[in-house]
Design an enzyme around this catalytic site. Structure first.
Site, short mmCIF file in Angstrom:
data_model
loop_
_atom_site.label_atom_id
_atom_site.label_comp_id
_atom_site.label_asym_id
_atom_site.label_seq_id
_atom_site.Cartn_x
_atom_site.Cartn_y
_atom_site.Cartn_z
N ASP A 38 -21.78 63.86 -9.17
CA ASP A 38 -20.61 63.32 -8.47
C ASP A 38 -20.98 61.94 -7.93
O ASP A 38 -21.44 61.80 -6.80
CB ASP A 38 -20.19 64.26 -7.35
CG ASP A 38 -18.82 63.90 -6.77
OD1 ASP A 38 -18.21 62.93 -7.27
OD2 ASP A 38 -18.37 64.58 -5.85
N ALA A 39 -20.79 60.93 -8.77
CA ALA A 39 -21.19 59.57 -8.43
C ALA A 39 -20.02 58.61 -8.34
O ALA A 39 -20.14 57.53 -7.76
CB ALA A 39 -22.19 59.04 -9.46
N LYS A 40 -18.88 58.98 -8.94
CA LYS A 40 -17.66 58.15 -8.90
C LYS A 40 -17.95 56.71 -9.30
O LYS A 40 -17.48 55.76 -8.67
CB LYS A 40 -17.01 58.22 -7.52
CG LYS A 40 -16.65 59.65 -7.09
CD LYS A 40 -16.05 59.69 -5.70
CE LYS A 40 -15.66 61.10 -5.29
NZ LYS A 40 -16.82 62.00 -5.06
N ARG A 41 -18.68 56.55 -10.39
CA ARG A 41 -19.03 55.21 -10.85
C ARG A 41 -17.82 54.51 -11.45
O ARG A 41 -16.93 55.13 -12.00
CB ARG A 41 -20.15 55.29 -11.89
CG ARG A 41 -21.46 55.89 -11.39
CD ARG A 41 -22.07 55.07 -10.27
NE ARG A 41 -23.43 55.49 -9.97
CZ ARG A 41 -23.95 55.51 -8.77
NH1 ARG A 41 -23.21 55.17 -7.72
NH2 ARG A 41 -25.21 55.88 -8.57
#
Length: 272
Positions: free
Chosen positions: A91-94
């Site tokens: 879960d990095a939302k890059r």
């Protein structure tokens, strides 16, 4: 085995559509553990070991590891390498452009070795492509997020009357899923949006966070998002599992909570 095959294998083997989010907040962690990077590693590893036969995936939130600096990133690397079977969604939302997106994709998939990642679509297709071209990895596009302020932008109406979140879902379906490795993040706190998105994207995998502490209703989520015999749905729960107990038996308590959630998801699926 690609991400979706690995996910399906774990879901079938464990009879589970539960994803446990690994969001180690030191202030909430058991008192018996240190609150540093080694403590969050020990905590998350124990949770994974206690729930390995009850989940279809794990979702570590990179922010809680990055907050501990280099030692925290090292803890995350160790967790990825020792994952016990079910795939791991970072879960990095890059979301960035050009060479920066290329570097992020290498970091997530090549250096770290995550099986899937969450991505922000708002910089457009060129920001997603460096991730999408890893056809064996999963890419979950933020579509309608679970937070209270998500409507500030995601509910905005386009000229044709569609909410922005629905336009994102349709772009994911028609433009970004050419390799069959794209899913959508849709918050369980928005069952009406979930239903809209499922109607528009009947064949796409939905990752639904927000059940439990954020107030999402499990039964309403399943009714809105499940898609027939293959539900194409992952229900993510974090705090209800992670912080089921702050004592020395925290892992056993997490296992009990995960089993109850898995069984509740399965019961809700049978009722659809």
């Amino acid at each position: 085995m690609n991400f979706f095959e690995s996910l399906d294998t774990a879901a079938w083997r464990n009879q589970s559509r539960l994803c446990v989010g690994l969001d180690p907040e030191p202030a909430r962690m058991p008192d018996c553990l240190p609150k540093d990077a080694e403590g969050i590693y020990t905590f998350c590893a124990a949770i994974m070991d206690a729930t390995v036969d009850l989940v279809c995936a794990y979702k570590p939130n990179v922010a809680f590891f990055e907050a501990h600096g280099a030692a925290g990133w090292s803890a995350l690397e160790r967790l990825v390498k020792r994952r016990p079977g079910p795939p791991l969604i970072l879960d990095a939302k890059r979301g960035d452009i050009g060479s920066t997106a290329e570097a992020y994709a290498r970091s997530v998939f090549t250096t770290l070795g995550a099986d899937a990642v969450t991505l922000s679509p708002y910089l457009g297709s060129d920001a997603l492509e460096p991730f999408l071209r890893h056809a064996d990895r999963g890419c979950f596009i933020l579509c309608k997020t679970s937070n209270p302020g998500s409507g500030d932008l995601q509910d905005a109406r386009l000229a044709d009357g569609r909410p922005l979140y629905l336009a994102v879902a349709e772009m994911a379906r028609d433009c970004w899923n050419m390799r069959g490795n794209v899913g959508l993040v849709v918050g369980a706190t928005h069952p009406a949006a979930l239903a809209d998105i499922r109607r528009a994207c009947p064949d796409m995998l939905i990752l639904a966070p927000g059940v439990g502490a954020q107030g999402g209703d499990l039964e309403a989520t399943v009714r809105a998002a499940a898609a027939g015999d293959d539900p194409r749905l992952i229900v993510n729960v974090s705090r209800t599992v992670l912080y089921a107990d702050r004592g020395a038996n925290f892992a056993a308590a997490a296992r009990t909570a995960a089993r109850q959630l898995r069984d509740a998801i399965n019961a809700a699926l049978r009722a659809v």
